[in-house]
Motif scaffolding. Structure first.
Motif, PDB file in Angstrom:
ATOM      1  N   GLN A   1     -18.597  20.201  33.372  1.00  0.00           N
ATOM      2  CA  GLN A   1     -17.963  19.941  34.596  1.00  0.00           C
ATOM      3  C   GLN A   1     -16.596  19.345  34.358  1.00  0.00           C
ATOM      4  O   GLN A   1     -16.704  18.428  33.361  1.00  0.00           O
ATOM      5  CB  GLN A   1     -18.904  19.108  35.475  1.00  0.00           C
ATOM      6  N   VAL A   2     -15.720  19.543  35.133  1.00  0.00           N
ATOM      7  CA  VAL A   2     -14.450  18.777  34.924  1.00  0.00           C
ATOM      8  C   VAL A   2     -14.026  18.133  36.389  1.00  0.00           C
ATOM      9  O   VAL A   2     -13.989  18.905  37.412  1.00  0.00           O
ATOM     10  CB  VAL A   2     -13.201  19.717  34.442  1.00  0.00           C
ATOM     11  N   GLN A   3     -13.554  17.053  36.364  1.00  0.00           N
ATOM     12  CA  GLN A   3     -13.229  16.457  37.681  1.00  0.00           C
ATOM     13  C   GLN A   3     -11.707  16.180  37.267  1.00  0.00           C
ATOM     14  O   GLN A   3     -11.248  15.667  36.272  1.00  0.00           O
ATOM     15  CB  GLN A   3     -13.744  14.868  37.705  1.00  0.00           C
ATOM     16  N   LEU A   4     -11.039  16.577  38.362  1.00  0.00           N
ATOM     17  CA  LEU A   4      -9.407  16.649  38.432  1.00  0.00           C
ATOM     18  C   LEU A   4      -9.077  15.460  39.736  1.00  0.00           C
ATOM     19  O   LEU A   4      -9.611  15.618  40.737  1.00  0.00           O
ATOM     20  CB  LEU A   4      -8.852  17.817  38.800  1.00  0.00           C
ATOM     21  N   VAL A   5      -8.350  14.605  39.273  1.00  0.00           N
ATOM     22  CA  VAL A   5      -7.598  13.804  40.414  1.00  0.00           C
ATOM     23  C   VAL A   5      -6.270  13.764  40.412  1.00  0.00           C
ATOM     24  O   VAL A   5      -5.565  13.304  39.448  1.00  0.00           O
ATOM     25  CB  VAL A   5      -8.216  12.211  40.010  1.00  0.00           C
ATOM     26  N   GLU A   6      -5.691  14.073  41.571  1.00  0.00           N
ATOM     27  CA  GLU A   6      -4.330  14.307  41.786  1.00  0.00           C
ATOM     28  C   GLU A   6      -3.808  13.256  42.300  1.00  0.00           C
ATOM     29  O   GLU A   6      -4.703  12.029  42.877  1.00  0.00           O
ATOM     30  CB  GLU A   6      -3.833  15.261  42.537  1.00  0.00           C
ATOM     31  N   PHE A 117     -12.315  24.965  38.575  1.00  0.00           N
ATOM     32  CA  PHE A 117     -12.409  23.438  38.871  1.00  0.00           C
ATOM     33  C   PHE A 117     -11.142  23.169  39.779  1.00  0.00           C
ATOM     34  O   PHE A 117      -9.863  23.666  39.293  1.00  0.00           O
ATOM     35  CB  PHE A 117     -12.365  22.571  37.573  1.00  0.00           C
ATOM     36  N   TRP A 118     -11.325  22.392  40.660  1.00  0.00           N
ATOM     37  CA  TRP A 118     -10.234  22.131  41.628  1.00  0.00           C
ATOM     38  C   TRP A 118     -10.476  20.431  41.656  1.00  0.00           C
ATOM     39  O   TRP A 118     -11.432  19.849  42.040  1.00  0.00           O
ATOM     40  CB  TRP A 118     -10.351  22.778  43.003  1.00  0.00           C
ATOM     41  N   GLY A 119      -8.889  19.898  42.188  1.00  0.00           N
ATOM     42  CA  GLY A 119      -9.047  18.430  42.738  1.00  0.00           C
ATOM     43  C   GLY A 119      -9.145  18.470  44.068  1.00  0.00           C
ATOM     44  O   GLY A 119      -9.103  19.540  44.772  1.00  0.00           O
ATOM     45  N   GLN A 120      -9.105  17.344  44.624  1.00  0.00           N
ATOM     46  CA  GLN A 120      -8.936  17.300  46.171  1.00  0.00           C
ATOM     47  C   GLN A 120      -7.859  17.470  46.851  1.00  0.00           C
ATOM     48  O   GLN A 120      -7.873  17.600  48.046  1.00  0.00           O
ATOM     49  CB  GLN A 120      -9.572  15.769  46.351  1.00  0.00           C
ATOM     50  N   GLY A 121      -6.762  17.320  46.084  1.00  0.00           N
ATOM     51  CA  GLY A 121      -5.358  17.431  46.612  1.00  0.00           C
ATOM     52  C   GLY A 121      -4.510  16.196  47.115  1.00  0.00           C
ATOM     53  O   GLY A 121      -5.429  15.133  47.148  1.00  0.00           O
ATOM     54  N   THR A 122      -3.391  16.592  47.204  1.00  0.00           N
ATOM     55  CA  THR A 122      -2.494  15.201  47.393  1.00  0.00           C
ATOM     56  C   THR A 122      -1.398  15.879  48.324  1.00  0.00           C
ATOM     57  O   THR A 122      -1.015  16.723  48.142  1.00  0.00           O
ATOM     58  CB  THR A 122      -2.201  14.626  46.158  1.00  0.00           C
ATOM     59  N   GLN A 123      -1.210  15.192  49.254  1.00  0.00           N
ATOM     60  CA  GLN A 123       0.041  15.717  50.413  1.00  0.00           C
ATOM     61  C   GLN A 123       1.125  15.224  50.215  1.00  0.00           C
ATOM     62  O   GLN A 123       1.636  14.143  49.631  1.00  0.00           O
ATOM     63  CB  GLN A 123      -0.529  15.052  51.885  1.00  0.00           C
ATOM     64  N   VAL A 124       2.074  16.338  50.145  1.00  0.00           N
ATOM     65  CA  VAL A 124       3.381  16.023  49.837  1.00  0.00           C
ATOM     66  C   VAL A 124       4.161  16.641  51.171  1.00  0.00           C
ATOM     67  O   VAL A 124       4.236  17.578  51.972  1.00  0.00           O
ATOM     68  CB  VAL A 124       3.998  17.031  48.827  1.00  0.00           C
ATOM     69  N   THR A 125       4.894  15.605  52.063  1.00  0.00           N
ATOM     70  CA  THR A 125       5.679  15.917  53.194  1.00  0.00           C
ATOM     71  C   THR A 125       7.153  15.611  52.787  1.00  0.00           C
ATOM     72  O   THR A 125       7.580  14.364  52.407  1.00  0.00           O
ATOM     73  CB  THR A 125       5.106  15.048  54.216  1.00  0.00           C
ATOM     74  N   VAL A 126       8.147  16.892  53.157  1.00  0.00           N
ATOM     75  CA  VAL A 126       9.524  16.801  53.092  1.00  0.00           C
ATOM     76  C   VAL A 126      10.042  16.613  54.306  1.00  0.00           C
ATOM     77  O   VAL A 126      10.152  17.676  55.188  1.00  0.00           O
ATOM     78  CB  VAL A 126       9.778  17.772  52.020  1.00  0.00           C
ATOM     79  N   SER A 127      10.869  15.681  54.889  1.00  0.00           N
ATOM     80  CA  SER A 127      11.460  15.508  56.108  1.00  0.00           C
ATOM     81  C   SER A 127      12.742  16.193  55.920  1.00  0.00           C
ATOM     82  O   SER A 127      13.446  16.070  54.909  1.00  0.00           O
ATOM     83  CB  SER A 127      11.218  14.361  56.714  1.00  0.00           C
ATOM     84  N   SER A 128      13.365  16.662  56.828  1.00  0.00           N
ATOM     85  CA  SER A 128      14.702  17.494  57.027  1.00  0.00           C
ATOM     86  C   SER A 128      15.721  16.119  57.160  1.00  0.00           C
ATOM     87  O   SER A 128      15.304  15.204  57.705  1.00  0.00           O
ATOM     88  CB  SER A 128      14.729  18.424  57.603  1.00  0.00           C
TER      89      SER A 128
END
Length: 128
Positions: A1-6, A117-128
């Motif tokens: 098992q592999v844990q991934l942390v973004e 294997f997948w991480g939990q994700g990290t939010q990226v928000t780009v404003s104009s």
């Protein structure tokens, strides 16, 4: 098992840069092919960038070529996604993915189904 942390996501303005990191739990990091995917609200998860388990071969989706760079530091069990010249359309949750490949397999994996294997994700928000 592999844990991934973004880590490394956040809110930025168009034209800014961010560097995402993905730390893997396994000491056998060099056996892993790594990738980044993203998912915008109401849309499917799509390929962004990937790097092979060895030789450092890389691939990118067309929309990020010349702006994003994927790299890996095997000593730190970490893969990075340097994102420059960010655009509002880059807004998404970014996921790190990994899969074991045999020593002779130098493929760059670009399809979600190729990753185990997948991480939990990290939010990226780009404003104009």
């Amino acid at each position: 098992q592999v844990q991934l942390v973004e880590s490394g996501g956040g809110l930025v303005q168009a034209g800014d840069s961010l560097r995402l990191s993905c730390a893997a739990s396994r000491l056998t990091f060099t056996m892993l092919a790594m990738g980044w995917f993203r998912q915008a609200p109401g849309k499917e998860r799509v390929f962004v960038a990937a790097i092979s388990r060895s030789h450092g071969s890389t691939d990118y989706t067309d929309s990020v070529k010349g702006r994003f760079t994927i790299s890996r530091d095997n000593a730190k069990n970490t893969v990075y996604l340097q994102m420059n010249s960010l655009k509002p359309e880059d807004t998404a949750v970014y996921y790190c993915a990994a899969s074991f490949l045999s020593p002779s397999d130098t493929k760059v994996l670009v399809a979600p189904k190729e990753y185990r294997f997948w991480g939990q994700g990290t939010q990226v928000t780009v404003s104009s």
